[in-house]
Design a protein around this motif. Sequence first.
Motif, PDB file in Angstrom:
ATOM      1  N   ASN A 139      -9.679 -14.597  54.471  1.00 59.55           N
ATOM      2  CA  ASN A 139      -8.511 -15.435  54.742  1.00 59.55           C
ATOM      3  C   ASN A 139      -7.944 -15.096  56.117  1.00 59.55           C
ATOM      4  N   LEU A 140      -7.649 -16.128  56.872  1.00 56.48           N
ATOM      5  CA  LEU A 140      -7.033 -15.971  58.182  1.00 56.48           C
ATOM      6  C   LEU A 140      -5.559 -16.376  58.083  1.00 56.48           C
ATOM      7  N   HIS A 141      -4.663 -15.395  58.297  1.00 55.85           N
ATOM      8  CA  HIS A 141      -3.219 -15.637  58.258  1.00 55.85           C
ATOM      9  C   HIS A 141      -2.712 -15.762  59.694  1.00 55.85           C
ATOM     10  N   VAL A 142      -1.969 -16.820  59.958  1.00 55.26           N
ATOM     11  CA  VAL A 142      -1.409 -17.022  61.300  1.00 55.26           C
ATOM     12  C   VAL A 142       0.084 -17.298  61.165  1.00 55.26           C
ATOM     13  N   LYS A 143       0.881 -16.425  61.778  1.00 56.70           N
ATOM     14  CA  LYS A 143       2.339 -16.596  61.774  1.00 56.70           C
ATOM     15  C   LYS A 143       2.768 -17.217  63.097  1.00 56.70           C
ATOM     16  N   TYR A 144       3.629 -18.229  63.037  1.00 60.12           N
ATOM     17  CA  TYR A 144       4.094 -18.919  64.232  1.00 60.12           C
ATOM     18  C   TYR A 144       5.523 -19.408  64.002  1.00 60.12           C
ATOM     19  N   LYS A 145       6.191 -19.792  65.072  1.00 63.41           N
ATOM     20  CA  LYS A 145       7.594 -20.193  64.971  1.00 63.41           C
ATOM     21  C   LYS A 145       7.817 -21.690  65.153  1.00 63.41           C
ATOM     22  N   SER A 146       7.010 -22.319  65.967  1.00 65.89           N
ATOM     23  CA  SER A 146       7.176 -23.754  66.196  1.00 65.89           C
ATOM     24  C   SER A 146       6.332 -24.541  65.197  1.00 65.89           C
ATOM     25  N   PRO A 147       6.935 -25.454  64.414  1.00 64.71           N
ATOM     26  CA  PRO A 147       6.144 -26.214  63.440  1.00 64.71           C
ATOM     27  C   PRO A 147       5.087 -27.098  64.095  1.00 64.71           C
ATOM     28  N   ASP A 148       5.290 -27.469  65.356  1.00 66.15           N
ATOM     29  CA  ASP A 148       4.318 -28.306  66.057  1.00 66.15           C
ATOM     30  C   ASP A 148       3.014 -27.570  66.339  1.00 66.15           C
ATOM     31  N   PHE A 149       3.060 -26.243  66.309  1.00 66.82           N
ATOM     32  CA  PHE A 149       1.860 -25.461  66.615  1.00 66.82           C
ATOM     33  C   PHE A 149       0.769 -25.639  65.569  1.00 66.82           C
ATOM     34  N   LEU A 150       1.133 -26.043  64.362  1.00 66.14           N
ATOM     35  CA  LEU A 150       0.132 -26.177  63.298  1.00 66.14           C
ATOM     36  C   LEU A 150      -0.932 -27.201  63.659  1.00 66.14           C
ATOM     37  N   ASN A 151      -0.551 -28.307  64.277  1.00 64.44           N
ATOM     38  CA  ASN A 151      -1.536 -29.314  64.681  1.00 64.44           C
ATOM     39  C   ASN A 151      -2.547 -28.729  65.666  1.00 64.44           C
ATOM     40  N   GLU A 152      -2.051 -27.957  66.614  1.00 61.01           N
ATOM     41  CA  GLU A 152      -2.941 -27.314  67.590  1.00 61.01           C
ATOM     42  C   GLU A 152      -3.831 -26.290  66.900  1.00 61.01           C
ATOM     43  N   LEU A 153      -3.260 -25.546  65.956  1.00 60.09           N
ATOM     44  CA  LEU A 153      -4.024 -24.524  65.244  1.00 60.09           C
ATOM     45  C   LEU A 153      -5.150 -25.147  64.425  1.00 60.09           C
ATOM     46  N   ILE A 154      -4.883 -26.272  63.798  1.00 68.26           N
ATOM     47  CA  ILE A 154      -5.927 -26.948  63.018  1.00 68.26           C
ATOM     48  C   ILE A 154      -7.080 -27.377  63.917  1.00 68.26           C
ATOM     49  N   SER A 155      -6.765 -27.875  65.094  1.00 71.50           N
ATOM     50  CA  SER A 155      -7.826 -28.278  66.038  1.00 71.50           C
ATOM     51  C   SER A 155      -8.656 -27.085  66.478  1.00 71.50           C
ATOM     52  N   ILE A 156      -7.995 -25.960  66.723  1.00 73.48           N
ATOM     53  CA  ILE A 156      -8.711 -24.743  67.131  1.00 73.48           C
ATOM     54  C   ILE A 156      -9.626 -24.261  66.013  1.00 73.48           C
TER      55      ILE A 156
END
Length: 314
Positions: A139-156
């Motif tokens: 499992n890869l856990h990624v903590k972030y603060k901006s909700p918009d970052f999730l779209n970028e993370l999914i692409s990565i």
Amino acid sequence: MNTLKLIACLLIIANSSFGQVSGNINYQNQVRYSDNNINVSLSGNSDLIISVKGLANIKADSYVAIFTVTQVGETTTEVNELLNKRVNAVLSEISNKPDIETYVDMVSFVPVYEYEVEKKIFSSKTYNEIPVGFELKKNLHVKYKSPDFLNELISICTNSEIYDLVRVDYFSNNLEQTKSDLMKKAKTILSEKIANLQGILGTDLTTHEKQIADDYRIVYPVEMYKSYQAYSSSSLNLKKSANINQADKATTLYYQPIIDKEFDFVMNPAILEPVIQVMYEIKYRVYQEKEAKSDKEYILVTPNGDLKPINVNN
């Protein structure tokens, strides 16, 4: 009419209408969401209960997205190298992003089997399981603060063939402060309700025995997603012998927060995105027959000089 019974009658409030634009969700029967609400209980029977409910909608200030990564290979070395290559590619690309933290944990590491056919003369075939490789999951856990970052993370993650987004958790550093604010506001409203009833009826509720109870409840967005299927079936009256091929119906997920119509007050009522919802309820009970016992002791002095206690609570 008994005073407290009259107060109880005054507390009955007509249901207010609640309307909104309806969507495709109404194509199917929906479950009521009252079970998700807060409901503080007081033991025993009562003549009068005054309740105050408060709701706070809190926008998260950090998020944790969890992705599952699965890799198969013929040897333990191969499966480890292939999976680590995919995960490290994601970690390398997001390492320079601000306010990002990551963690990778092991989920499972098991052998993979296939069947080998064993042919025998004058007998049926025998299928034997044999190990052909290994399956590794992390499992890869990624903590972030901006909700918009999730779209970028999914692409990565997609670039490394990581597609399984397990869940997204929401966190707030203001939960304790929000609880305190809810309690203060609720107690103010409760005092106003008690004073208003005493003014209307000319009754001092403080002379009666009382009981009070309160509680909190926190609901996170991951708990509040519902599913439904929107479709209209054919009304044709077909014969029972007819061959019917049913089409697959798409299932939709949507966010359903706690509706605020049952609350006396709401903090941050406008909801644009999924939020953490904190509920608080306080209940105040006044017993009908039992008055609060006086802490004073009265003594009668008789003409003979004897001292006799007087029970003033009866």
